[in-house]
Design a protein around this motif. Sequence first.
Motif, PDB file in Angstrom:
ATOM      1  N   LYS A 266       0.826  -1.206   0.000  1.00  0.00           N
ATOM      2  CA  LYS A 266       0.000   0.000   0.000  1.00  0.00           C
ATOM      3  C   LYS A 266       0.861   1.258   0.000  1.00  0.00           C
ATOM      4  N   ASN A 267       1.920   1.171   0.754  1.00  0.00           N
ATOM      5  CA  ASN A 267       2.797   2.331   0.846  1.00  0.00           C
ATOM      6  C   ASN A 267       3.682   2.414  -0.373  1.00  0.00           C
ATOM      7  N   SER A 268       3.964   1.295  -1.041  1.00  0.00           N
ATOM      8  CA  SER A 268       4.853   1.302  -2.206  1.00  0.00           C
ATOM      9  C   SER A 268       4.222   1.998  -3.364  1.00  0.00           C
ATOM     10  N   GLU A 269       3.002   2.166  -3.332  1.00  0.00           N
ATOM     11  CA  GLU A 269       2.334   2.872  -4.397  1.00  0.00           C
ATOM     12  C   GLU A 269       2.790   4.333  -4.454  1.00  0.00           C
ATOM     13  N   GLU A 270       3.327   4.772  -3.398  1.00  0.00           N
ATOM     14  CA  GLU A 270       3.809   6.150  -3.356  1.00  0.00           C
ATOM     15  C   GLU A 270       5.223   6.231  -3.910  1.00  0.00           C
ATOM     16  N   GLY A 271       5.763   5.064  -4.288  1.00  0.00           N
ATOM     17  CA  GLY A 271       7.051   5.083  -4.989  1.00  0.00           C
ATOM     18  C   GLY A 271       8.263   5.061  -4.125  1.00  0.00           C
ATOM     19  N   ASN A 272       8.122   4.589  -2.974  1.00  0.00           N
ATOM     20  CA  ASN A 272       9.270   4.487  -2.091  1.00  0.00           C
ATOM     21  C   ASN A 272      10.031   3.252  -2.448  1.00  0.00           C
ATOM     22  N   ARG A 273      11.288   3.505  -2.838  1.00  0.00           N
ATOM     23  CA  ARG A 273      12.129   2.395  -3.248  1.00  0.00           C
ATOM     24  C   ARG A 273      12.493   1.523  -2.079  1.00  0.00           C
ATOM     25  N   ASN A 274      12.731   2.053  -1.053  1.00  0.00           N
ATOM     26  CA  ASN A 274      13.153   1.241   0.104  1.00  0.00           C
ATOM     27  C   ASN A 274      12.077   0.228   0.482  1.00  0.00           C
ATOM     28  N   ILE A 275      10.860   0.644   0.334  1.00  0.00           N
ATOM     29  CA  ILE A 275       9.747  -0.283   0.672  1.00  0.00           C
ATOM     30  C   ILE A 275       9.719  -1.445  -0.301  1.00  0.00           C
ATOM     31  N   LYS A 276       9.938  -1.204  -1.533  1.00  0.00           N
ATOM     32  CA  LYS A 276       9.946  -2.262  -2.543  1.00  0.00           C
ATOM     33  C   LYS A 276      11.046  -3.257  -2.249  1.00  0.00           C
ATOM     34  N   SER A 277      12.157  -2.692  -1.790  1.00  0.00           N
ATOM     35  CA  SER A 277      13.265  -3.586  -1.452  1.00  0.00           C
ATOM     36  C   SER A 277      12.884  -4.485  -0.306  1.00  0.00           C
ATOM     37  N   VAL A 278      12.141  -3.892   0.647  1.00  0.00           N
ATOM     38  CA  VAL A 278      11.694  -4.724   1.793  1.00  0.00           C
ATOM     39  C   VAL A 278      10.718  -5.804   1.324  1.00  0.00           C
ATOM     40  N   ILE A 279       9.838  -5.455   0.416  1.00  0.00           N
ATOM     41  CA  ILE A 279       8.851  -6.435  -0.094  1.00  0.00           C
ATOM     42  C   ILE A 279       9.561  -7.587  -0.780  1.00  0.00           C
ATOM     43  N   THR A 280      10.577  -7.230  -1.499  1.00  0.00           N
ATOM     44  CA  THR A 280      11.342  -8.298  -2.191  1.00  0.00           C
ATOM     45  C   THR A 280      11.967  -9.222  -1.195  1.00  0.00           C
ATOM     46  N   THR A 281      12.500  -8.629  -0.135  1.00  0.00           N
ATOM     47  CA  THR A 281      13.119  -9.461   0.920  1.00  0.00           C
ATOM     48  C   THR A 281      12.074 -10.346   1.559  1.00  0.00           C
ATOM     49  N   ILE A 282      10.919  -9.771   1.768  1.00  0.00           N
ATOM     50  CA  ILE A 282       9.818 -10.598   2.406  1.00  0.00           C
ATOM     51  C   ILE A 282       9.418 -11.747   1.488  1.00  0.00           C
ATOM     52  N   ASN A 283       9.311 -11.502   0.232  1.00  0.00           N
ATOM     53  CA  ASN A 283       8.915 -12.559  -0.712  1.00  0.00           C
ATOM     54  C   ASN A 283       9.917 -13.711  -0.699  1.00  0.00           C
ATOM     55  N   LYS A 284      11.191 -13.320  -0.540  1.00  0.00           N
ATOM     56  CA  LYS A 284      12.206 -14.377  -0.469  1.00  0.00           C
ATOM     57  C   LYS A 284      12.028 -15.212   0.784  1.00  0.00           C
ATOM     58  N   ASN A 285      11.624 -14.592   1.891  1.00  0.00           N
ATOM     59  CA  ASN A 285      11.484 -15.318   3.149  1.00  0.00           C
ATOM     60  C   ASN A 285      10.208 -16.153   3.201  1.00  0.00           C
ATOM     61  N   ILE A 286       9.243 -15.750   2.434  1.00  0.00           N
ATOM     62  CA  ILE A 286       8.011 -16.570   2.428  1.00  0.00           C
ATOM     63  C   ILE A 286       7.913 -17.395   1.144  1.00  0.00           C
ATOM     64  N   SER A 287       9.025 -17.725   0.557  1.00  0.00           N
ATOM     65  CA  SER A 287       9.046 -18.550  -0.681  1.00  0.00           C
ATOM     66  C   SER A 287       8.380 -19.904  -0.397  1.00  0.00           C
ATOM     67  N   GLU A 288       7.483 -20.247  -1.234  1.00  0.00           N
ATOM     68  CA  GLU A 288       6.714 -21.518  -1.051  1.00  0.00           C
ATOM     69  C   GLU A 288       7.623 -22.722  -1.127  1.00  0.00           C
ATOM     70  N   GLU A 289       8.578 -22.636  -2.014  1.00  0.00           N
ATOM     71  CA  GLU A 289       9.481 -23.793  -2.192  1.00  0.00           C
ATOM     72  C   GLU A 289      10.334 -23.972  -0.982  1.00  0.00           C
ATOM     73  N   ASP A 290      10.833 -22.908  -0.508  1.00  0.00           N
ATOM     74  CA  ASP A 290      11.714 -23.014   0.673  1.00  0.00           C
ATOM     75  C   ASP A 290      10.923 -23.523   1.857  1.00  0.00           C
ATOM     76  N   THR A 291       9.731 -22.965   1.992  1.00  0.00           N
ATOM     77  CA  THR A 291       8.872 -23.434   3.117  1.00  0.00           C
ATOM     78  C   THR A 291       8.582 -24.933   2.992  1.00  0.00           C
ATOM     79  N   TRP A 292       8.258 -25.352   1.805  1.00  0.00           N
ATOM     80  CA  TRP A 292       7.981 -26.794   1.580  1.00  0.00           C
ATOM     81  C   TRP A 292       9.173 -27.654   1.862  1.00  0.00           C
ATOM     82  N   ASN A 293      10.313 -27.273   1.424  1.00  0.00           N
ATOM     83  CA  ASN A 293      11.517 -28.101   1.630  1.00  0.00           C
ATOM     84  C   ASN A 293      11.796 -28.251   3.099  1.00  0.00           C
TER      85      ASN A 293
END
Length: 933
Positions: A825-852
Motif C-alpha cells: 500500500k505504501n509502495s504505491e507512493e514510490g518508495n524504493r526502500n519499501i519495494k526492497s523490503v517487499i522483495t526481501t519478504i517474498n524471499k522469506n516466504i518462498s513456497e518452495e523453501d517453506t515446503w523443503n
Amino acid sequence: MSKKILILLLFCCFLGFSQELPPILKYGSNSYGAGNQNWMITQDNSQFVYFANNEGLLEFNGADWKLYPSPNETIIRSAKFINDRIYTGCYMEFGYWKRQKDGLLKYTSLSKPIIDKMLDDEQIWNIIDYDQWVIFQSLNQIFLYDTKTSKFKIITPKGAISRAFKANDAIYYQTYTEGLFEIENGEGKLISNDPIILKNKIVNIFSRNGGLLLQTQFNGFYTFFNNTPVKWHTEADADLSASSIYSSQILSDGSFALGSVSNGIFIISKEGKMLYHITQNKGLSNNTALSIFEDYDKNLWIGLDNGINCINLNSPVRSFSDDTGILGTVYTSILHDGKLFVGTNQGLFYKTYESPEDFKFINGTKGQVWTLYSHKGTLFCGHDSGTFIVNGNTVSSLFTISGTWKFETVPGREDLLLQGNYYGVSVLENKNGQWAFRNKISGFDYSSKYFEITKNLEVYVSHEYKGVFRFQLDSDLRKTDRFITYKYPTKGKNAGLTKFNGSIYYSYKYGIFKLDPKTKQFEKDTTLSRVFEKDSYTSGKLMVDNSNRLWFFTKNYINYFSYGKLSSQLKHNIIPIPSSLTNSMLGYENITQISNSIYLIGTTDGYYTINIDDLKFNKYKISMSSISVNKSNESLRYAAIAGHSDFKFADNNITFSYTVPEFNKYINAEYQYLLENYQETWSEWSNKPTVNFKNLPPGDYTFKVRAKIGNALSENTISYTFTILKPWYRTTMAVIIYIIIFLVMAYFINRAYKNYYHQQKEKLIEENNRLLEIKELETEQELMKIKNQQLEQDFESKNRELAASTMSLIKKNELLSMIKEDLKKNSEEGNRNIKSVITTINKNISEEDTWNIFKDAFNNADKDFLKKVKNLHPSLTPNDLRLCAYLRLNLSSKEIAPLLNISVRSVEIKRYRLRKKMDLSHEEGLVEYILSI
C-alpha cells in the motif's frame, strides 16, 4: 291236452333214468390246465397217473395236476411207464421222461440219432414194453428199442399199421392190406389174412383160454384159435355193432372196458354180460373215449375227447343220478314188499329192487313227500297234502287236514299211530284192519317235524324256531293240559330229535344232549358231542336204522354209532364222505337201511347206496410231491425231495407239497404235519395237501407228514430233514473273522491309545514350551509395547513439534504477508526502500523453501508416508503430495492456504481434484483415507 298227456306218460313210465352206477370223477380241461384230448394213459410205481395230452405229458398225483410241455410243441399221442421211465411219443419224436431229485420230470430224446430213419409226418401212436424192449409204433413203422444196448431195430410193413398189441407173451400188429402179424426175431411174420381180419379193424387183442380174443371196431369180439377167428357173441353185440369202438382194456377181474366214438363206454363181463353202458347223459363228461386205463386201485380212467373221467368200479358206493329233474330231491326211501320206494319233492316213485327197470311215478302223490313208514305190513306216506297209505303202485288218502312230517308207534298200543303234522300231533287208529284218522291232540298246535313219545305218554317235540317242547298226553291220547318249553338246550338251525336205545337225544350245533328220565332235563352227551368238536356241524338230523345204529352227518363225514357185541360202550364209525359230495338237503338228510350192509342216502338229484361191509380202506402211502423255497417276493425254486438239504438264510420260505394218490370220489385223504424244532404238537387234520412255512429262523428242522383215509392212517410217515443256514454274518467263519477283527482292532486301539498318550505327553511338553515361549514373547511384546509407546510418544512429540513449527511458519508467513500487504500500500507512493523490503519478504516466504523445510521435518516424523502415497497413486503431483502431507497433519483448508500461498477456495478445489485422482467414493472421507495409509 296233448301236453298234459305227455307229462302224465313221463310220470307214469319215467323212462330214461340211469341205472345205479359207480361213482365218476370228472376233470375238465379247466381243472387240469391242458388240452381237451387225452390219447393214452399210464401209471407209475408211486401211483401217479399220466396222460398223453394235446399239450404235453399231463401228471396227476391225486392232489395236483402238472403239465410237462411236449419236447417239440406237438401233440403227445402215446405214454407208457416202464421201469422208472415214462416213455412218450409225438410227431417226429419219441423218448422218455425221468424224475429228478427235485421231483420234476426231465425229457431225453431217443429219436434224434435215428431221425433220418423216420418217415415224413410220422407220429408215434402206441408204446408197448416187452422184456428189455420198448416198442414205439407209428402208422407206418415199428421201432424196437433195446434198453440194454440203446440200439434200434425198425420194422417197415408194406401196408399201413392199424395198431400193435401185446398178448400171450407176444407182439402182434395188423396192417390194413395184409392181415395180422406177429413179431419174431425182430421181423414181422404173417399169421392170418382171414377175410374177417382183413375186413375188420382190430382195436385190441386179449389173452383168453390159451388163445386170443380179437376186439374189433364195429363187430364185437372174435376168438382166435389155430389162426382162425370165430365170433364170440355177447349181450352187447347189438350195441357194439351200432358203435365205433376206439379204445379198450381188459380189467383185473377179467371183464372188458370198451371206449367208443360218440356212444360212451361199455363194460362187459368176462362171460359177455353187459354190466354198464355209461354215456354222457348217465354221468360221463363226453361220449368219445380216446383211451382207457385201469389203475392199481382198479379205478377205470377214461381219456375223453374233452376231459378226463375216473370211474370207481371197486367203490362200495353206487350212485343214481337224475339228470332229467323228473325224480327231484330224495327226502325219504324204504324197501317194502320187494319194491324200493323213494319220496321226493316231485312225489312218490317206486321200482322193483335190484332190477334194471326204471322208477315209476305213483299217481296222486304229486308234491312233497316227507316220510315213508312201514308198520305191521302197511306202508304210510307222509306228504305235504297229508297222509297216504301205499298199496303197491297206488295210494289211498288217509288224512288231508295238514301236511304230515313223521309217524311213531304208541307204547303198548299197536292199533294206534301218532303222526307229526304241520299243526300239532294227531292219532291214526286201526279198526277191523283199516286205518283211519281218529283225532288231533288238542292243546298243542305247533309244527311237529321231530317228536318222540315215552312209555308214560310224555311227548317231546323239536321245533326249529322255538326249541324243545314237552307235554303229557291223557290216557286216551286226545288232549294235553299244558306244554313246557325248554330254556336249555336252546333252539338251533337244522336241529334234530330222535330215540336211540330207549333214550331221547336232541342235537344241534352246540352238541348232542340226552334226556334224563328222572329229572326230565337234557344233559350234554360228551361222547356223541365230541364228533362236532372234531368236525364242523352241518345238521343235527339224527336217524336210527333197523340195526340200532345212530346216524348223523357232519361237514366231512357220515357218522354212525353202534353198540359192540361184547361191550355196552358206543363205538364211533365214520365214512369219509364230505357233505359237499353227499349233496343232501341240509336238515333233511336221510339214510335208509336196505339190507344188512347196504344203505341208501338221498341227494338233491337222486341217491347213492353204500355197502358198509365193503367200505375198506387200503394201506395207502403218502409221498412228497415237491419242496419249493423262495426269497420274499421272488419266484419258487424246487429243492431235492430226498436226503438232507441246506437252505440259505434268505431262502427261509419253504412250501411242502404231498399227496396220497387216492382217486375215489367219495373218499378224501386228510393230512397232519409236524415241523420239529418249530412246532410242539402235530397240526389239526386237514384235506389241504400243502403247507407253507415263512421266515423260518436258522436251525435244524425235521418235517413230518402223515395221512388218514377214513379211520386208517397211512402206512408210512414222511420225514424230511433240512437246515436253514445262518446268515453270513452269523457263521463260524464270520465269528472267527469277527474275533480276528476284534483282536486287530484291540491292537490298533491300544497302539492308538499309546500314540495318543505319547502325543498328549509331547503335546503337553510342547504346550509348556509354547507357554514359556509365549511368556517370553509376551515379555518381548511388553518391551516392544513400551518401545512402541515410547516411539509413539516420540512420534507424537515430533508431530507436535512439526505442527508447532508448521504453525510458526504459518504465523510467520501470515505476518510477513500482512507486512507485505501493508508495504504494498505504501509502495504505491514510490518508495524504493519499501519495494526492497517487499522483495526481501517474498524471499522469506518462498513456497518452495517453506515446503523443503516442512518436507524434511515431515519425513523425520512420518517416515515413508509420501513414498507410500506416491506408490498407491502414481499420478499425484508434488503439489498433491504437499497437500496430502498437510492433510496428514489434520490441517484445515484455512490453515493450509497460507502454506500454499493460495486462497481457501483454491485449497478446496485442490482437495476435490485430489479425491478424483485417488478415485475415492462419495461416502469415503479424504482425510480419513490419508490418515489410514
